[in-house]
Design an enzyme around this catalytic site. Sequence first.
Site: not given
Length: 684
Positions: A367, A396, A414, A416, A418, A499, A545
């Site tokens: 992000c 991670r 991911q 991902d 946005h 979330k 997100h």
Amino acid sequence: MTTPDSAVLPARVSVAAGTTAGTALRELGAPNKGPNAIVVVRDLEGQLHDLSWAPQSDAEVEPVAADTEDGRSVIRHSAAHVLAQAVQDLFPGTKLGIGPPIKDGFYYDFDVNEPFTPEDLAKLEKKMKQIIKGGQRFSRRVYESVDQAKAELADEPYKLELVDDKGSADDPEVMEVGGGELTAYDNLNPRTGEREWGDLCRGPHVPTTKYIPAFKLTRSSAAYWRGNQANADLQRVYGTAWESTEALDAHLELLAEAERRDHRKLGTELDLFSFPDELGSGLPVFHPKGGIIRTELENYSRQRHIESGYQFVNTPHITKGDLYETSGHLDWYKDGMFPAMHVDEELNEDGTVRKPGQDYYLKPMNCPMHNLIYKARGRSYRELPLRLFEFGSVYRYEKSGVIHGLTRVRGMTQDDAHIYCTPDQLQSELKSLLGFVLGLLADYGLDDFYLELSTRNEEKYVGTDKQWHEATEALREAAMDSGLELVLDEGGAAFYAPKISVQARDALGRTWQMSTIQVDFQLPDRFDLEYTANDGSRQQPYMIHRALFGSIERFFGVLTEHYAGAFPAWLSPVQVVGIPVAADYEEHLRGVIEQLRRAGVRAEVDASDDRMQKKIRNHTTQKVPFMLLAGERDVEAGAVSFRFRDGTQVNGVPIERAIPLVTEWIAQRQNQSPTAGAFAEDAQ
């Protein structure tokens, strides 16, 4: 008194002051055997009580049966006590840790001289059955003081620590102490009333050990006191307990099936992926067959994202630490990041610093980089909503104890996205996004969902109350509008945003967290993101997100177990194998396979020296969805015979019909395995 299992109880039962709950239930004919036996009661404040509980004033309670979630939890915690009693009987000198109920079972931690062996577990099971058969009574006892408790527990160092640290009462895995009275539960001999064993515990428990009708010890493992690796090494024994033998047998069969479906095992058997020691823990590599599946997963996702107006971006794997200072991750998430790489430092000959270096980090999420893309130039309201999407690799630092196959790794990709939008676009964007997420997951074969709403952790958050309220309510409204069950996860949000997570049930009914959606007011503010509104003013966009798979690796692992390795034909690494009855018919099959390849099908001929039946077994084991057989009659008729994973077969299908049958099945992305039943009519 034993009453029939069919006894019908009112939803609420009155218990007179000074009378036990058990007495009130017996007067109503409550069952005390079978799956619907009443094991505890719940007061109107939601607190569970033993049947021996006698309220000081008249009370209304709800009976809790053995075959309910709370009932099973009480049975399992009672079984954990029986396990601990058996351990201390068979292994004198063992010190006790904690023994909570957990999902579908229980465990108990022990400080013991040697690790438990499978033979030890068998002995413990036998001892537990003896204890249960003896019908020992669970009896609650209140300590008069902390000093009394400490004197009684002088030889139990871990229990003493719990007595000293009653703050652990809020820990759901610590059943020993509560926020009020300090209590013990004694196991009493039913004939003499003498104490056979006891444990520091807040309860509640079943009335007697005979209320534990079915249990099984499943495994043992190493553990650490209170989960901290800096603390003492312990041995943890796991078990499961149920309200009936039938329920236990069903659960054990589910465990056996889960073991057969374990993606780590199937990954090796099907040559999909591996975890080379040379790379390090939690860093998988995908083999060619696994690479095909992964590519198909990604390609279909890309196609759907293009159709839904997403724009693709790419960002690097590392960045200066300043970026994560701005985003707040170094303040709130540093423990989950790999250590910094200090680079670009230049030294003088005497060792003094001529040019300071900088800390670079492997990125734990995408992000902040997407925010830099948004900020690279001015933005107009006409561009919003702006949907940026990336298959971005992130890293991670998961602790070694939680790494598990593909479902918990240190290096992942991911999917991902946005989304930047105006305030009046937020709700419609959330609703359409949730529909997109659910639809795409269903396309991969997961279609049994519920939603979870994670709210602010009051001890770990940034932003204002107003921002959190607005974001949380926006998510709640979108979730409610979906029509799916919504479960609250209080305090489960990340530091920057509430979330919604999509919880998907697989073929075994297990729940996996899939997609996540967050409404974030913090990062747009931290990165000074703006757009020009239609009145010419500068406004801050709202940011959403969204991770659909969570990670490709984890999704791959979940799908492997969901399908037990028998992926849908459109995902299968090898979609068709031609198997000649004899070498003379190989050329006939090669012509068919060539036509399929030209149509984009992953097809090959097995020209090995193995006999036909062995070839069929090999490719069935490898989960190939379509096996095409050819013998003399097939060659003469210009046909092939279909063999499927389930062993069924359709013979003599003309080649001009067989080719479209296969290609159409794959093109339609059907997620069930092809069978003779599905093909027999179309093959004519």
